[in-house]
Every structure is written in C-alpha cells, then in structure tokens.
Design an enzyme around this catalytic site. Structure first.
Site, short mmCIF file in Angstrom:
data_model
loop_
_atom_site.label_atom_id
_atom_site.label_comp_id
_atom_site.label_asym_id
_atom_site.label_seq_id
_atom_site.Cartn_x
_atom_site.Cartn_y
_atom_site.Cartn_z
N CYS A 42 0.83 -1.54 0.08
CA CYS A 42 -0.11 -0.14 0.48
C CYS A 42 1.37 1.28 -0.09
O CYS A 42 1.77 1.82 0.94
CB CYS A 42 -1.38 0.59 1.33
SG CYS A 42 -1.89 1.60 1.02
N CYS A 100 11.45 1.96 -45.11
CA CYS A 100 10.65 1.21 -43.97
C CYS A 100 11.75 0.21 -43.20
O CYS A 100 12.19 -0.05 -43.32
CB CYS A 100 9.64 0.13 -43.88
SG CYS A 100 9.04 -0.67 -43.12
N CYS A 123 3.06 2.93 -37.72
CA CYS A 123 2.04 3.12 -38.46
C CYS A 123 0.67 2.14 -37.80
O CYS A 123 -0.12 1.71 -37.98
CB CYS A 123 2.74 2.91 -39.64
SG CYS A 123 3.14 1.41 -40.63
N CYS A 158 -2.95 3.13 -36.94
CA CYS A 158 -3.70 3.48 -38.05
C CYS A 158 -5.22 3.01 -37.12
O CYS A 158 -5.05 1.54 -36.33
CB CYS A 158 -3.35 1.91 -38.61
SG CYS A 158 -4.52 2.10 -39.23
S1 SF4 Z 1 -6.44 3.80 -42.54
FE1 SF4 Z 1 -5.13 5.41 -42.52
S2 SF4 Z 1 -3.11 5.13 -40.46
FE2 SF4 Z 1 -4.86 2.56 -41.62
S3 SF4 Z 1 -3.64 2.94 -43.45
FE3 SF4 Z 1 -4.98 4.00 -43.96
S4 SF4 Z 1 -4.17 6.47 -44.37
FE4 SF4 Z 1 -2.88 5.31 -43.23
#
Ligand code: SF4
Ligand SMILES: Cc1cc2nc3c(=O)[nH]c(=O)nc-3n(C[C@H](O)[C@H](O)[C@H](O)COP(=O)(O)OP(=O)(O)OC[C@H]3O[C@@H](n4cnc5c(N)ncnc54)[C@H](O)[C@@H]3O)c2cc1C
Ligand SMILES: Cc1cc2nc3c(=O)[nH]c(=O)nc-3n(C[C@H](O)[C@H](O)[C@H](O)COP(=O)(O)O)c2cc1C
Ligand code: SF4
Ligand code: SF4
Lengths: 443, 450
Positions: free
Chosen positions: B149, B390, B396, B400
């Site tokens: 605690c 990449c 990403c 997304c």
């Molecule tokens: S939905 Fe938006 S984040 Fe996903 S791949 Fe397409 S552009 Fe990129």
C-alpha cells in the site's frame, strides 16, 4: 417483353434484371469485424441493463456485447441462443427501435443506441455451423407441437433439449411459419429462414410432419391421446375482411398472400405487381406489402390508414423506411368502396377525424387509382379448438397453459404479448419449460 | 461456466490449483473494496468469481480512518472509457472482529471458493503472530501480506514502507511462516527499481508465492483552478495508487522478470494489474502466473464482468486444445529475453491493405514526421509503404485506426531488404555476433564475409 413501371395493369418484369437483386438485398448488411468491434465498444455494460429488460426473451445483452468486444463472438452467440434459439432471425426482424434499442442508455444520452440487433446478427452468424447444444438423456415422453413457426420451433427445441421426443405438425408444405412466409424479403435474405430451421432441428429428437393441419384430419383429442402434452403455436390463420362494397373485385388481395408468394418466388421478375397499388392498413404487414410492391416496380404505392401515424402498428422506423422507398403514407382515411368493372380501378376513401365518440368520417371523400389493392387490416385466430378465449385469442397463463389440461399455447394464436417473432420465441420457450416441469412431476 | 440450458460447460475446465488452494476458475478478486465485506464477497461468489483476497486487515484497536472526500481519480480514453484509476484509500476501516466473523461465515458457506486474507500489521513479531492465530480460526485458505500500500499506511511503517526494504520483507515473511502453516503469498509493491529484489527477499523469508502488482504512486490530475492535485481533499491532494488497464504492461513486465529470473524461477505468482478481459488473464498466465487477481475491472463494471472472463478463457483454451490452465501457464516465459538475444537479421516490412484503408493519413503523419519517412501519399490520398525506407518500426500499425489494415510481412530467406541491400540469411545473428558490436565474436563476421 420487358415492362416498365408505367405499364398499365398487373404485370411482371417491371424492372431491369439487376434492380431486383439490389432492391431486395439485406436491409442492414452484416457488420464486418471492424464495425462490430467499434459498435460493441459503445456498450457501457450497464448494471441490470434496461435493454435486457426490454427484450422479450431477456437476452443478456451487455454480456454478449462484451464477449464480442473481447474477440469471442462464438461465446456471444451462445449467450444469445441460451435465451433465444431463433436469435439469428430475431436479430434481423425485431423492431429494435421499440424494444432493446429504444431503452438503451446511449439512446438516452446521444439519441444513438448501441446497435444491439446488428451485433446480435454478427454473433449469431458465427454460430450457424455446428449446433451448439446437445440433448439431455431421453425422458421417454412425447410432445406434440402444432405449428412450425417461431413459437412452435422454440418450444420444440427446448423440449428436445430436455430429452423429450417432439413431433411438429404444420399445415404448410414448409416449416418456419411467418419466418418463411411472412417476414419481408430484405430482412431475411439468402434463404436464412430455411437454413435456420435446419440448424435448429439438427439438435435431434424433433420430427416435422408437414401438410398436416389441426382441424383437417388431425384433432386435439387425438393429439392429446397420442402424446404426453400438446403445444399450440399455429399463429393467426384468418384474415380480416374489408367489408366494403366491391371488395371482391379482381386485384383485391390479402397482403399476407402477396407477401407469401413473394417470399416463395425463385425469380422475383416473374411476380406480377400493379402500376397503382393501394395498401390498406397500418401495421407491419401493411408496410411490408407496400414497400415490397414498390421494390417490385409499382409506379406508385399508397398506404392508407384510418387513424393518425402515432397509432400505426408499424414503428416510426418502418414508416420512415416505407417513405424512403417512395411509399406515400395517407392517414385518417377509411375505405368506403372499391370501384371497377370486374377488376379494381379505384378505391374510394372517406377522411376521418378523432372525435369524442371515437373515429368518425368527416364527410369528405377521395379516390385513389388502383389496379391492385392489398388488405392488411389484421389477422385472426382460425379455429380456437374449443379452448377458452381472451379477446380473440386462446387464453393462456404466464407459462402458456390453456383452459384444457395438457394443452399449452403460445405465439400469435395466444393471448398476451405483441405479435412479434421474438415474443413467439419467448412464449414457446417458457411453455416448454412448464411442460418439462409438469412431465417430470415438478409442476 | 455452466450452460444455462443443459449443464454442459462452455468449454475447457478452468479449475485452478494455486499453492494447493482449489478454485473453480483462476479469477480471484484482489484485496480492495470489492472484498471488504461479507455482502460483497457473497455476491462476488454468486457472480462466479473463483476466489477473493479479503480487503487488508489491520490489528485490533481503533479502526483505520479514511478520508470522507473523494478518494479516487481517473484517466479516461475515448468515450470516457476508464483506463486508469488512482486511490487514496487505506486498509479496511471496519473492526477486526467483524471482518473475522464474516470471513468465517463466508468460507463456511462457500467451501469450493478460495478465500485468502490480506494482512498488514506493524513490523513486529507479536502482532503478526497474534493476527495469524485469529485468521487460522476462520478457516481461510491462506494469507497475503500487503507490503504494497503506497499511501497512508507507509507513513506508519507498514505497507510499501516494508515492501521497499527487502530485509523487512524477508523478516516479516519469516515470522509468518514461523507462526502459521497457512500458505503465504507476499504482495509486492511496484514502487521500487528492481522487482527481483523484493521477490528474492520473499523467497528467502519462505514465501509460498508472490502476488503483484499493488498500485503505483501517481497523481492523476491537477485542478487548475484550485491549483491542487486531484482527488482533492479540502484544497489539498496527495499521491495515490494507480491501477486498472493502464498499469497492465508494467505489471506484466514485473511478472515476467520474476518468472524468468534464475533466482526466482518457479516461485508461484498470482498476477495483478489491469486484468479486464479473458485475454489479459491468459497473457499474464502465459507469462507464468498461476492465477490472476482483479480489482479495477470489477470496480468499473461490477462483479458480472467475470462471466466474460470465464467464457472467453474457456473458448480460447478449447480452440487451442488446452485441457487445463496448467497446460499453458508459463508457456510464454521462455520467450521473454534480453534485447541482445534478439535476431537482428529478422526483417519485416509494413504493408497497407488498400481495401481496408480509409485514407485518414495517420500512418503518414506518424512515419513522415516522427519516424523514417517510409510512407508515400499520392495526390488522391493513396498511402503506400516505401520498402527501401521502412525500418519496420510498427508505429504505423499502432496509430492506424483500422485494426489489421497495416500488417508486417516477414522477408523470407534470400530476399533482399531494399533498405539495407542485405540478403536475409538462413541463420540468425544477434547483437552478440553483430560486426558493429566491438565485443562480438569476429568469427561469425568472417564466415559471413563482413
Ligand atoms: S487507415 Fe489511415 S493509418 Fe491506416 S493505412 Fe490507411 S491512411 Fe494509414
Ligand atoms: C407480413 C408480416 C410481417 C411481419 N414482420 C415482422 C417483423 O418484421 N418482425 C417481427 O418481430 N414480427 C413480424 N411479424 C409478426 C411475426 O411474424 C409473428 O408474430 C410470428 O411469426 C408469430 O409466430 P407464431 O409461431 O406464433 O406463428 P406463425 O409464424 O404464424 O406460425 C404458425 C405456423 O402454424 C401453422 N399452422 C397454422 N394453422 C395450423 C393448423 N391448423 N394446423 C397445423 N399447422 C398450422 C402455419 O402454417 C405456420 O407455419 C410479421 C408478420 C407478418 C404477417
Ligand atoms: C480503492 C482501492 C483499494 C485498495 N486496497 C488494497 C488493500 O487494502 N490491500 C491490497 O493489498 N491492495 C489494495 N488495492 C490494490 C489492489 O488489490 C490491486 O493490487 C490493484 O488495484 C491492481 O489491480 P487492478 O489493476 O486490477 O485494479 C486497492 C486498490 C484500490 C483501487
Ligand atoms: S442499455 Fe445500451 S449501453 Fe447499456 S448494456 Fe444495454 S446496449 Fe449496452
Ligand atoms: S459511488 Fe456510491 S458511495 Fe461513492 S460517491 Fe457515488 S453514491 Fe457515494
């Protein structure tokens, strides 16, 4: 020859080929995985959830939605089917806007409920493969079920699961009741009704005898003698008459027959429909007939109801759906006569107003052109089998008992509850539980 | 979970045996408000919880006093989803005798459920001896020592004040093992720099298991009008204990460290921290926890939330063919390693599924502004990955909004990584063999021609 929307009379083939497929596709296309997760995420997992209370079959909605949200839609399906074995059909046909979704707290908060019906479909669609339930050991008891509609099927499934042997007798050549013959095509696409019946029956222990009508060779006495209990789920076989001059002219039809033909047609383009269609009534059947006549290519369709919109049996959503498809909704007008020479040409209506003594004609009349008229002013119980009635339906207790010992009833033919698929499922299930308890000596 | 209809289970058997303590499933409620009273605990068992750790008991005498203003603060996600909770509550503020009576009654009525009693008394042998004798009389299945605690009790030389000093942990655990045969779980505080130190101390003291994590020191918000941290008590605030979904990653790392460390390997673990769904539980158990404890999820959604955990875990076990929880406990622990053992020749590239893409551009903003400028945006908002830029960082994928829209494709053997020009070799090379590592094995580099 191809006809067009303005071809006079009652003819098939008013639309071009693709239009039929487009018009009669799914009203709500199924959610994909992403849409389902986004929709499920909106549920608050309410305590003692109001949506659950509003569902006639009391599905545990917060739990099944959470099961979708956590990536286990199969478990969600089980949660649904535990309470409502026709959860797949109900997901498609329930007027959710007047049931679960109406009371969803997010409807209260934002005017946008969690899309419970669509999520229910998402989950149950995942369960339509192997049957998820198994039967208990045989009890050696046999139960007769009259009617293979939602009430009868639900009762039969629950009884079979408890280990009883069930025989379903149905007058029609196909099982499913109004799921098969009544529900609008765009609510149940791809032969879903028949597939669901087949899936339901795959639990085993249920024999379906088609083309066997109670009252036509089959008697209640005989069923009672041959079986340990009887459940009546025969729906509403009769149709109310219009009762106005000329209502026997050619082209004046029962909406339920039109819909049933439509549901059974293998090629919708072969189905004849009028250029000017008038539908009389204000319930779900009236809306379904009007919308589907329009979708078949009728040039104009008028739905005429004798009272105001707020009194219509069809929900606001369904009224809006009809309007969006181009159906003209005329309220406060009551049919006076059907005119025409052999075949209908016009329907005459009187305007009505709500007065101190109820509905009264105002004296003003008008006529609508019509080469096809669909009557949708309500269905009635056919033969009540000598059982005690309440109003115009078989009187039943909370658990479906009729006035005759050993005979239970539920669904549209029985008193209590709305005439809805989901109500029929609930009543069939509850009667089955009472039959089970009675047969096993607990009742 | 029993099927409502015909008594068949949803799926796999979730039965759990932790230190010989049996429970119908591995979901226990953690010691906290959900387990503070008989009425709660009975309802929890009825809802399906496999066990509970009773809210921490202190010694007899004048009861603990809690604040009577707000004791919680919170962090929300979109749509007011509660992600993190912070509290300044103390141990139970109800009299010891009342708690003990209730524990005895509940255990008698629910013999098949686990009931553990959490304890925190002053750092002296006698109070521990005394309270253990009293707990033994209740029939409880075990004790958990609350050394975690972070507020209020620490100032009195208990809770985290003990948990942050390994020697104290060892000493108190030793007293507990000396004066009682009850299984002893030591609950660890995360408010330390290396979780292995207190875990090892607990082991030395003879603990049968450790449970972790307790809450994390935190301030969840500042009231900018009153210029005071929240929750605010009469214009002032204090740090509270953080818990809920937000702390799960921290808790998982600590569980994994104990599960894989040579010194503590095999020490049973009861995992706590952010467990909200069946998946959270499966993850903790895969890392080596024998069961899980839950507090915030129950406090957010009510006891019924366990039903999803039960159905979900058994469905998943069925799908995987696991017949009991012991089949998968710890399976992921050996895969937790140090960075230097990761394969540096393993190459993936982000790939955007154009059918799923809704063209929001978040991946582009993230990659262009803050990562490796590896996403191309066309005039008409088509987003594509440049394989020659990449680095496969996964940013990403994480930003997304459409799950599964961006995925990582693994390059096969002999495929060329367009960014480095390197051909993916059949064998693997970690930092230990890497030519850029000054202390790497030169042989590997020579064989490779580098
Ligand atoms: S939905 Fe938006 S984040 Fe996903 S791949 Fe397409 S552009 Fe990129
Ligand atoms: C056009 C239309 C659209 C509808 N749309 C919706 C909707 O969108 N959503 C919704 O919730 N509800 C809708 N309903 C209502 C819903 O279909 C019914 O409430 C539901 O089908 C009632 O189920 P049931 O099992 O009681 O009767 P039914 O579905 O009518 O089934 C009765 C069965 O009994 C058989 N039967 C009848 N008499 C006998 C006899 N003497 N012997 C043997 N068998 C017999 C029939 O052949 C039939 O198979 C609609 C109804 C209609 C007419
Ligand atoms: C209000 C509150 C009170 C708590 N009290 C105790 C306690 O008395 N004893 C204890 O060992 N842990 C206590 N905890 C910590 C929890 O048992 C648990 O370790 C922590 O909340 C992390 O789990 P969670 O993320 O599931 O909430 C408390 C937590 C909260 C939120
Ligand atoms: S009322 Fe709405 S938000 Fe609440 S549990 Fe039901 S569906 Fe979810
Ligand atoms: S949750 Fe209950 S006790 Fe807490 S502030 Fe709200 S009403 Fe009061």
């Amino acid at each position: 020859m191809t006809n067009s929307q303005s071809t006079p009379g009652i003819v098939p083939n008013r639309l071009s080929g693709d239009a039929y497929g487009d018009n009669f596709s799914d009203l709500h296309p199924p959610l994909n995985d992403h849409e389902a997760l986004v929709a499920a995420d909106r549920c608050y997992f309410c305590h003692d959830a109001p949506c659950m209370e509003a569902c006639p079959t009391t599905i545990d909605i917060p739990l099944f939605i959470r099961q979708i949200a956590t990536g286990t839609p199969e478990a969600a399906a089980k949660t649904i089917l535990n309470q409502n074995i026709l959860g797949g059909m109900c997901a498609r046909v329930c007027p959710t806007e007047t049931l679960c979704e109406e009371v969803c707290v997010r409807e209260t908060a934002e005017g946008k409920p969690v899309v419970i019906g669509e999520l229910q479909r998402y989950a149950t669609d995942k369960a339509m493969g192997a049957h998820p339930f198994t039967r208990a050991a045989s009890t050696g008891k046999s139960v007769a079920v009259v009617g293979a509609g939602p009430a009868g099927l639900s009762a039969a499934h629950r009884l079979a699961m408890h280990g009883h042997d069930v025989v379903i007798y149905d007058a029609r050549p196909k099982a499913g009741g109004l799921n098969e013959f009544g529900i609008a095509s765009y609510k149940s696409t791809n032969d879903f009704a028949a597939r669901e019946v087949e899936w339901l029956l795959s639990i085993g222990g249920i024999t379906v005898k088609l083309g066997q009508a109670l009252g036509n060779g089959l008697t209640l006495d005989k069923l009672s003698a041959d079986h340990d209990a009887v459940f009546l789920g025969m729906g509403l076989a009769g149709v109310n008459a219009l009762g106005v001059e000329g209502d026997d002219k050619d082209g004046v039809l029962d909406a339920v027959d039109f819909i049933s033909d439509l549901r059974q047609a293998s090629d919708l383009s072969t189905l004849p429909v009028g250029r000017h269609v008038v539908v009389i009534g204000g319930g779900m059947t009236a809306v379904d007939a009007a919308v589907q006549a329009k979708l078949l290519g009728a040039e104009d369709v008028a739905l005429v109801y004798r009272r105001g919109r707020d009194r219509m049996g069809a929900s606001k959503f369904e009224q809006d759906l009809a309007a969006s498809k181009g159906v003209r909704i005329i309220t406060h007008a009551s049919p006076k006569a059907v005119h025409g020479n052999g075949a209908v040409r016009e329907v005459e209506f009187a305007y009505t107003a709500d007065g101190a003594d109820g509905l009264a004609e105002t004296g003003e009349v008008f006529r609508l052109p019509a080469d096809q008229v669909f009557k949708a002013i309500g269905q009635t119980l056919g033969d009540g089998q000598g059982l005690e009635l309440e109003g115009r339906k078989i009187s039943i207790s909370m658990t479906g008992r009729t006035s005759r010992a050993g005979v239970w009833a539920g669904g549209d033919c029985a008193s209590g509850g709305d005439d809805l698929t989901v109500t029929a499922v609930a009543e069939g299930r509850d009667a089955a539980e009472d039959i089970h308890a009675t047969l096993m000596g607990e009742g | 979970m029993k099927d409502l209809l015909n008594g068949t289970r949803y799926g796999a058997d979730l039965h759990s045996n932790f230190l010989g303590i049996e429970s119908p499933n591995p979901f226990w409620l953690a010691s906290a408000p959900p387990t503070d009273k008989e009425v709660n605990v009975r309802r929890a068992y009825e809802a399906g919880w496999g066990g509970v750790v009773w809210k921490t008991l202190g010694e007899a005498g004048p009861p603990v006093v809690n604040v009577s203003g707000p004791r919680y603060g919170a962090i929300f996600g979109a749509d007011r989803r509660l992600l993190g909770l912070n509290n300044i509550e103390l141990i139970t503020d109800r009299p010891l005798e009342v708690n003990l009576e209730e524990i005895a009654r509940v255990k008698r009525d629910y013999p098949d459920r686990a009931l553990i009693v959490s304890l925190m008394v002053p750092c002296e042998e006698e109070p521990w001896r005394k309270i253990l004798k009293e707990v033994e009389l209740t029939g409880a299945d075990g004790v958990e020592l609350n050394f975690g605690c972070p507020h209020g009790m620490a100032e009195r030389g208990m809770g985290a004040a003990v948990g942050q000093v390994p020697e104290y942990i060892e000493m108190v655990t030793g007293w507990v093992k000396k004066h009682s045969n009850l299984p002893c779980i030591v609950k660890l505080t995360p408010n330390i720099s290396n979780i292995l130190m207190p875990a090892q101390a607990a082991m030395r003291g003879g603990a049968d298991a450790v449970s972790l994590i307790n809450t994390i020191n935190s301030i969840t918000s500042v009231n900018l009008d009153a210029m005071s941290p929240e929750p605010m008590i009469d214009g002032m605030g204090t740090h509270g204990g953080y818990c809920g979904p937000a702390v799960k990653p921290i808790a998982m790392n600590m569980v994994a460290e104990i599960a894989r460390s040579q010194d503590t390997k095999g020490l049973p673990i009861s995992a706590i921290g952010g467990v909200t769904t069946w998946r959270d539980a499966a993850e903790f158990m895969a890392l080596g926890a024998g069961n899980v404890q839950v507090c915030t999820a129950a406090m957010t959604y009510g006891f019924k939330v366990v039903q999803e955990m039960i159905s979900g875990l058994s469905q998943w076990m069925d799908e995987k063919g696991y017949e009991s929880t012991s089949d998968f406990i710890g399976l992921a622990a050996p895969k937790v390693t140090d960075w230097q053992h990761l394969n540096l020749d393993f190459v993936t590239k982000a790939e955007i599924n154009q059918d799923d893409c809704i063209s929001c551009g978040r991946c582009f903003a993230a990659c262009e502004d803050t990562s490796h400028q590896a996403i191309e945006m066309s005039e008409d908002r088509v987003f594509t990955v440049k394989d020659d830029e990449c680095v496969a960082c996964n940013l990403c994928v994480n930003v997304c909004p459409v799950e599964g829209c961006i995925t990582m494709r693994q390059l096969g053997v002999d495929e060329i990584d367009e960014r480095t020009g390197m051909k993916v070799p059949a064998d693997k090379r970690t930092w230990l063999e890497h030519p850029n590592n000054p202390s790497a094995d030169p042989n590997t580099c020579i064989i490779r021609g580098q």
